[in-house]
Design a protein around this motif. Structure first.
Motif, PDB file in Angstrom:
ATOM      1  N   VAL A 176      -3.363  -2.465   9.052  1.00 37.46           N
ATOM      2  CA  VAL A 176      -4.667  -1.522   9.448  1.00 37.46           C
ATOM      3  C   VAL A 176      -5.368  -2.460   8.351  1.00 37.46           C
ATOM      4  O   VAL A 176      -6.677  -2.326   8.840  1.00 37.46           O
ATOM      5  N   ALA A 177      -5.125  -3.077   7.735  1.00 32.60           N
ATOM      6  CA  ALA A 177      -5.600  -3.409   6.018  1.00 32.60           C
ATOM      7  C   ALA A 177      -4.782  -5.047   6.549  1.00 32.60           C
ATOM      8  O   ALA A 177      -3.400  -4.985   6.211  1.00 32.60           O
ATOM      9  N   PRO A 178      -5.606  -5.770   5.549  1.00 34.43           N
ATOM     10  CA  PRO A 178      -4.850  -7.015   4.486  1.00 34.43           C
ATOM     11  C   PRO A 178      -3.158  -6.121   4.005  1.00 34.43           C
ATOM     12  O   PRO A 178      -3.687  -5.829   3.070  1.00 34.43           O
ATOM     13  N   GLY A 179      -2.302  -6.613   4.350  1.00 29.78           N
ATOM     14  CA  GLY A 179      -1.199  -6.180   3.895  1.00 29.78           C
ATOM     15  C   GLY A 179      -0.671  -4.948   4.398  1.00 29.78           C
ATOM     16  O   GLY A 179       0.477  -4.589   3.976  1.00 29.78           O
ATOM     17  N   LYS A 193     -22.306  -7.358   6.378  1.00 26.12           N
ATOM     18  CA  LYS A 193     -22.519  -6.129   7.606  1.00 26.12           C
ATOM     19  C   LYS A 193     -21.318  -6.141   8.706  1.00 26.12           C
ATOM     20  O   LYS A 193     -20.777  -7.172   8.708  1.00 26.12           O
ATOM     21  N   LEU A 194     -20.353  -5.566   8.044  1.00 24.27           N
ATOM     22  CA  LEU A 194     -19.370  -5.254   9.227  1.00 24.27           C
ATOM     23  C   LEU A 194     -19.290  -4.890  10.077  1.00 24.27           C
ATOM     24  O   LEU A 194     -19.188  -2.735   9.706  1.00 24.27           O
ATOM     25  N   ASP A 195     -19.855  -4.552  12.012  1.00 22.42           N
ATOM     26  CA  ASP A 195     -20.089  -3.978  12.098  1.00 22.42           C
ATOM     27  C   ASP A 195     -18.315  -3.854  13.575  1.00 22.42           C
ATOM     28  O   ASP A 195     -17.481  -4.859  12.962  1.00 22.42           O
ATOM     29  N   ASN A 196     -18.839  -3.556  14.586  1.00 20.62           N
ATOM     30  CA  ASN A 196     -17.143  -3.465  15.799  1.00 20.62           C
ATOM     31  C   ASN A 196     -17.368  -5.123  15.628  1.00 20.62           C
ATOM     32  O   ASN A 196     -15.834  -5.741  16.350  1.00 20.62           O
ATOM     33  N   VAL A 197     -18.762  -5.823  15.656  1.00 18.32           N
ATOM     34  CA  VAL A 197     -18.624  -7.154  16.504  1.00 18.32           C
ATOM     35  C   VAL A 197     -17.839  -8.260  15.427  1.00 18.32           C
ATOM     36  O   VAL A 197     -16.895  -9.610  15.840  1.00 18.32           O
ATOM     37  N   ALA A 198     -17.994  -7.785  13.714  1.00 16.86           N
ATOM     38  CA  ALA A 198     -17.598  -8.825  13.086  1.00 16.86           C
ATOM     39  C   ALA A 198     -15.788  -8.158  12.955  1.00 16.86           C
ATOM     40  O   ALA A 198     -15.149  -9.077  12.932  1.00 16.86           O
ATOM     41  N   LEU A 199     -15.704  -6.731  12.973  1.00 20.09           N
ATOM     42  CA  LEU A 199     -14.219  -6.728  12.730  1.00 20.09           C
ATOM     43  C   LEU A 199     -13.703  -7.243  13.885  1.00 20.09           C
ATOM     44  O   LEU A 199     -12.111  -6.874  14.172  1.00 20.09           O
ATOM     45  N   LYS A 200     -14.190  -7.069  14.946  1.00 20.50           N
ATOM     46  CA  LYS A 200     -13.118  -7.965  16.067  1.00 20.50           C
ATOM     47  C   LYS A 200     -12.729  -9.239  15.641  1.00 20.50           C
ATOM     48  O   LYS A 200     -11.727  -9.856  15.735  1.00 20.50           O
ATOM     49  N   ARG A 201     -13.651  -9.674  14.891  1.00 20.58           N
ATOM     50  CA  ARG A 201     -13.181 -11.260  14.437  1.00 20.58           C
ATOM     51  C   ARG A 201     -12.132 -11.544  13.400  1.00 20.58           C
ATOM     52  O   ARG A 201     -10.851 -11.942  13.891  1.00 20.58           O
ATOM     53  N   THR A 202     -12.534 -10.229  12.409  1.00 21.27           N
ATOM     54  CA  THR A 202     -11.557 -10.503  11.207  1.00 21.27           C
ATOM     55  C   THR A 202     -10.530  -9.358  11.081  1.00 21.27           C
ATOM     56  O   THR A 202      -9.557  -9.608  10.382  1.00 21.27           O
ATOM     57  N   GLY A 203     -10.430  -8.317  11.748  1.00 22.43           N
ATOM     58  CA  GLY A 203      -9.526  -7.183  11.530  1.00 22.43           C
ATOM     59  C   GLY A 203      -9.821  -6.686  10.352  1.00 22.43           C
ATOM     60  O   GLY A 203     -10.784  -6.301   9.693  1.00 22.43           O
ATOM     61  N   ARG A 206     -12.976  -7.134  -3.171  1.00 23.43           N
ATOM     62  CA  ARG A 206     -13.014  -7.051  -4.828  1.00 23.43           C
ATOM     63  C   ARG A 206     -14.286  -7.075  -4.720  1.00 23.43           C
ATOM     64  O   ARG A 206     -15.044  -8.505  -4.673  1.00 23.43           O
ATOM     65  N   LEU A 207     -15.040  -6.940  -5.481  1.00 23.64           N
ATOM     66  CA  LEU A 207     -16.028  -6.560  -5.927  1.00 23.64           C
ATOM     67  C   LEU A 207     -16.976  -7.762  -7.532  1.00 23.64           C
ATOM     68  O   LEU A 207     -17.583  -7.913  -8.052  1.00 23.64           O
ATOM     69  N   ASP A 208     -15.894  -7.766  -8.128  1.00 22.31           N
ATOM     70  CA  ASP A 208     -15.683  -8.582  -9.609  1.00 22.31           C
ATOM     71  C   ASP A 208     -14.721  -9.434  -9.218  1.00 22.31           C
ATOM     72  O   ASP A 208     -13.006  -8.933 -10.165  1.00 22.31           O
ATOM     73  N   THR A 261     -15.079 -10.996  -3.448  1.00 20.43           N
ATOM     74  CA  THR A 261     -13.927 -11.372  -2.256  1.00 20.43           C
ATOM     75  C   THR A 261     -13.596 -10.399  -1.597  1.00 20.43           C
ATOM     76  O   THR A 261     -13.422  -9.792  -1.046  1.00 20.43           O
ATOM     77  N   VAL A 262     -13.211 -11.518  -0.145  1.00 21.69           N
ATOM     78  CA  VAL A 262     -12.770 -10.755   1.022  1.00 21.69           C
ATOM     79  C   VAL A 262     -11.426 -11.623   1.695  1.00 21.69           C
ATOM     80  O   VAL A 262     -11.179 -12.598   1.563  1.00 21.69           O
ATOM     81  N   ARG A 263     -11.199 -10.199   1.578  1.00 20.20           N
ATOM     82  CA  ARG A 263      -9.829 -10.675   2.586  1.00 20.20           C
ATOM     83  C   ARG A 263      -9.234  -9.862   3.938  1.00 20.20           C
ATOM     84  O   ARG A 263      -9.903  -8.879   3.911  1.00 20.20           O
ATOM     85  N   MET A 264      -8.721 -10.727   4.718  1.00 15.00           N
ATOM     86  CA  MET A 264      -8.751 -10.122   6.371  1.00 15.00           C
ATOM     87  C   MET A 264      -8.140 -10.007   6.529  1.00 15.00           C
ATOM     88  O   MET A 264      -7.219 -11.135   6.643  1.00 15.00           O
ATOM     89  N   VAL A 265      -7.837  -9.741   7.757  1.00 17.15           N
ATOM     90  CA  VAL A 265      -6.228  -9.687   8.025  1.00 17.15           C
ATOM     91  C   VAL A 265      -6.534 -10.525   9.406  1.00 17.15           C
ATOM     92  O   VAL A 265      -4.924 -11.321  10.083  1.00 17.15           O
ATOM     93  N   ARG A 266      -7.052 -11.208  10.172  1.00 18.56           N
ATOM     94  CA  ARG A 266      -6.979 -12.039  11.223  1.00 18.56           C
ATOM     95  C   ARG A 266      -7.454 -13.187  10.680  1.00 18.56           C
ATOM     96  O   ARG A 266      -8.653 -13.590  10.317  1.00 18.56           O
ATOM     97  N   ASP A 267      -6.858 -14.022  10.393  1.00 18.58           N
ATOM     98  CA  ASP A 267      -7.674 -15.629   9.761  1.00 18.58           C
ATOM     99  C   ASP A 267      -7.940 -16.507  11.271  1.00 18.58           C
ATOM    100  O   ASP A 267      -7.669 -16.446  12.856  1.00 18.58           O
TER     101      ASP A 267
END
Length: 694
Positions: free
Chosen positions: A174-177, A652-662, A667-669, A672-678
């Motif tokens: 569902v998300a990283p981890g 911007k995280l729409d379905n086009v971006a999320l298909k790439r990243t999962g 974290r905002l301070d 930083t961004v962690r993605m399911v899909r490398d």
């Protein structure tokens, strides 16, 4: 060279422990294949390890250290190749996209999940059509769930059925981890999962009766009602489907969930009971007792019982490991050798890794072997052996045994903590105390009662024993609920980093497997790894891979974008947020403005206010208004394609971006961004052959 000489002296002192590292090094290679992203990285590591092995062979010159280094390199190399070959050997097509299909399929397996009121089917499709009547090609093996009330008569293994189902590709985390079902499905050959809808038409009924495992589970749950019956079925067949979700959660929170997974405890109990009964019964025949070694016959009967029990319970990884260990123990006893040693544990791990290398990355394998390794390592220590030795005063002997149980529980809890934190994002506090009662209660009371009830059932005399078993397991459930409801019984933690987990595990193995004072060099690795895991930062924002669900961190817990998120999604997002509290509704939070279609909120992080907007329904939003909103936001999340002119200030995280990243965590301070899909991930479950077209 003084250093090499000291290393040789150390290797000589540890020569009996060096073979224990065989499965560890093989596992290191397997783990490296799962962690590294693509064939280039796998090949580079194999070349590097091969070079180390050749260098060690060249410089060995009869020395034990260099020979050990060379062998270690060979084992790591073998682990990489073993995992790679296994992943390719089970390659099968995977569904490309969600699909509503009318299909004819053959039933490969039926698994009733009574507590959830569903039946899970493993199907092999014969023919299928999509919603428009066009023929489609489905994966050769799919898993479909049916409501229990929709299950027709005649459904069983070998049946041919016609049904309508909504199918999905096996879901990644569902998300990283989160739990990676796509990886697990790949090694099981499952190409799609979904839900079937009534009516289900049986074209050809099952040509065989339900299997022994299913019949036995049904018989047990018919005799013992409720979750107690589900636990009784789990002890006999490994089927946990009849255990209520609340009771199963209480068992997990109390640290007693291992009792529901058939493993070493259960195999040991079955083998011990069968051995004792066999020896006692054969001893009643004096002629036989004087001419044959009854312990040897008892060991043979125990071996047969272990193999039969393993087969009956589905031959899962912990059960196979325990069965192998039981065989080795029985052989050792027959030869007059010491039974429980770390070599026995290493042999069991090696066998499992050779045939199922993917088991290494699963929580079941890790929990099982961590527990047994910790137990055996502690009880092999000379001081513990002396302390647990015979004592003339029975009161002191009893006190020592109680102390041994408590020590074992504490050691096991310490060994399992990094694994529980990494996989389940939770740490239990009272599991050791609960297990002091639960393990003897299950081993010496519940399992013998169940065995007697099963033996007497065919002649109609099992009723009183089934009743007693229900009461005994009711006490176990009462204990689980009492412990799980205690304040602080479980501490929820955010997702921990993989390198910290690996560091803690490596340090723990270093302490457990060596015997000289050098073993304590593993302690800093354990401490640092655990501290980093426990100090993992809480994500400020969690976005699922479909963009439908968003979790935002608040002081009271995680606030969810959609009020009607299902139980699974609510639980998962809470766990990934490192909180055990019930999720909140974002629409009810101060500062959030939510309508039917959108939510806008803010998070104060790093000395600034982050503005966040997310879609929360399938209704269209006017593009002009959406584009204007994007310009005012830092982060915009949507389950649809957003216009190019939608340009938030940061992400911007729409379905086009999320298909790439999962799925994504943020974290905002600092930002930083962690993605399911490398993007460079080339594991086969990430880049598969996708059927599903016309």
């Amino acid at each position: 060279m003084p250093r090499l000489r000291r290393a040789e002296q150390w290797a000589e002192a540890e020569r009996n422990q060096i073979p224990l590292w065989t499965p560890v090094l093989l596992g290191a290679g397997i783990a490296a294949w799962f962690v590294l992203p693509d064939p280039r990285a796998w090949g580079a590591l194999m070349l590097a390890v091969g070079g180390v092995g050749l260098a060690a062979a060249t410089l060995a010159d009869g020395g034990r250290v260099m020979r050990a280094v060379g062998l270690a390199a060979v084992l790591v190399l073998a682990g990489i190749l073993l995992a790679w070959a296994r992943a390719e050997s089970v390659r099968a097509p995977v569904l490309a996209r969600p699909l509503m299909a009318d299909m004819v399929a053959e039933v490969d397996a039926v698994e009733p999940l009574a507590a959830r009121q569903i039946v899970r089917l493993m199907l092999r499709p014969v023919e299928a059509r999509d919603g428009r009547g066009h023929g489609v090609r489905l994966p050769p093996r799919i898993r479909v769930s049916l409501a229990q009330d929709d299950t027709p008569v005649g459904l069983g293994r070998g049946a041919r059925i016609r049904l309508r189902a909504r199918l999905m590709p096996p879901a990644g985390p569902v998300a990283p981890g989160g739990y990676d079902f796509a990886r697990a499905a790949w090694f099981q050959g499952i190409g799609a999962t979904g839900r079937g809808f009534a009516p289900v038409q049986v074209l050809h009924p099952a040509d065989r009766a339900p299997g022994l495992r299913q019949r036995l589970s049904q018989r047990i749950t018919a005799q013992v009602a409720g979750s107690a019956g589900g636990i009784a079925a789990a002890l006999a067949t490994g089927d946990v489907g009849a255990i209520g979700q609340d009771d199963a959660e209480a068992m997990r929170r109390a640290g007693l969930a291992h009792l529901l997974s058939v493993s070493g405890l259960h195999i040991t109990a079955v083998v011990g009971i069968v051995m004792i009964l066999t020896i006692r019964l054969l001893a009643l025949w004096p002629w036989l007792a004087l001419r044959l070694r009854l312990p040897l016959l008892g060991a043979a009967a125990g071996a047969v019982a272990a193999v039969g029990y393993t087969w009956l319970t589905g031959a899962e990884v912990p059960t196979i490991r325990s069965c192998v260990a039981a065989m080795l123990v029985l052989v050792a006893l027959a030869m007059g050798r010491e039974a429980m040693t770390l070599r026995l544990v290493a042999a069991g791990a090696l066998i499992v890794l050779i045939f199922r290398p993917e088991a290494l990355v699963g929580a079941s394998f890790q929990l099982s072997f961590a527990a047994i390794t910790a137990i055996v390592a502690v009880h092999e220590h000379p001081a513990i052996r002396r302390w647990l030795g015979p004592h003339p005063d029975w009161r002191w002997a009893a006190l020592r045994h109680v102390g041994a149980l408590l020590l074992t529980g504490l050691v096991v809890e310490a060994a399992l903590m990094p694994i529980a934190v990494y996989h389940f994002h939770k740490a239990g506090l009272y599991g050791a105390l609960a297990n002091i009662i639960a393990i003897p209660w299950t081993t010496f009371v519940a399992m013998p009662l169940e065995m007697i009830a099963l033996l007497l059932e065919p002649i109609g005399l099992g009723g009183p024993f089934w009743w007693l078993l229900g009461q005994v397991l009711g006490v176990l459930l009462t204990l689980a609920h009492a412990v799980s409801s205690m304040p602080g019984s479980v501490v929820a933690l955010p997702v921990a980093s993989g390198w910290a987990f690996g560091l803690a595990v490596t340090g723990g193995l270093w302490i457990a497997l060596w015997r000289t004072r050098w073993r304590w060099f593993g302690a800093p690795a354990v401490v640092i790894g655990l501290l980093v895991m426990l100090a993992a930062p809480t994500p400020d924002l969690i976005v699922t891979g479909d963009g439908r669900h968003v979790g935002i961190a608040t002081r009271q817990g995680v606030a969810l974008l959609r009020d009607r998120a299902g139980d699974y999604m609510r639980t998962t997002l809470s766990e990934l947020s490192g909180t055990d509290a019930e999720p909140l509704a974002l629409a009810e939070q101060p500062g959030a403005r939510c309508g039917r279609d959108m939510c806008v909120t803010g998070l104060q992080r790093g000395g600034r206010l982050w503005r966040i907007a997310a879609t929360r329904s399938g209704y269209p939003v006017p593009w002009a208004a959406l584009i204007a909103l994007c310009g005012q936001m830092d982060i915009v999340v949507a389950d649809r394609r957003l216009p190019k002119a939608c340009r938030p200030r940061w992400l911007k995280l729409d379905n086009v971006a999320l298909k790439r990243t999962g799925g994504v965590t943020m974290r905002l301070d600092p930002p930083t961004v962690r993605m399911v899909r490398d993007p460079g991930d080339r594991h086969p479950w990430s880049t598969t052959e996708h059927p599903g077209g016309r």
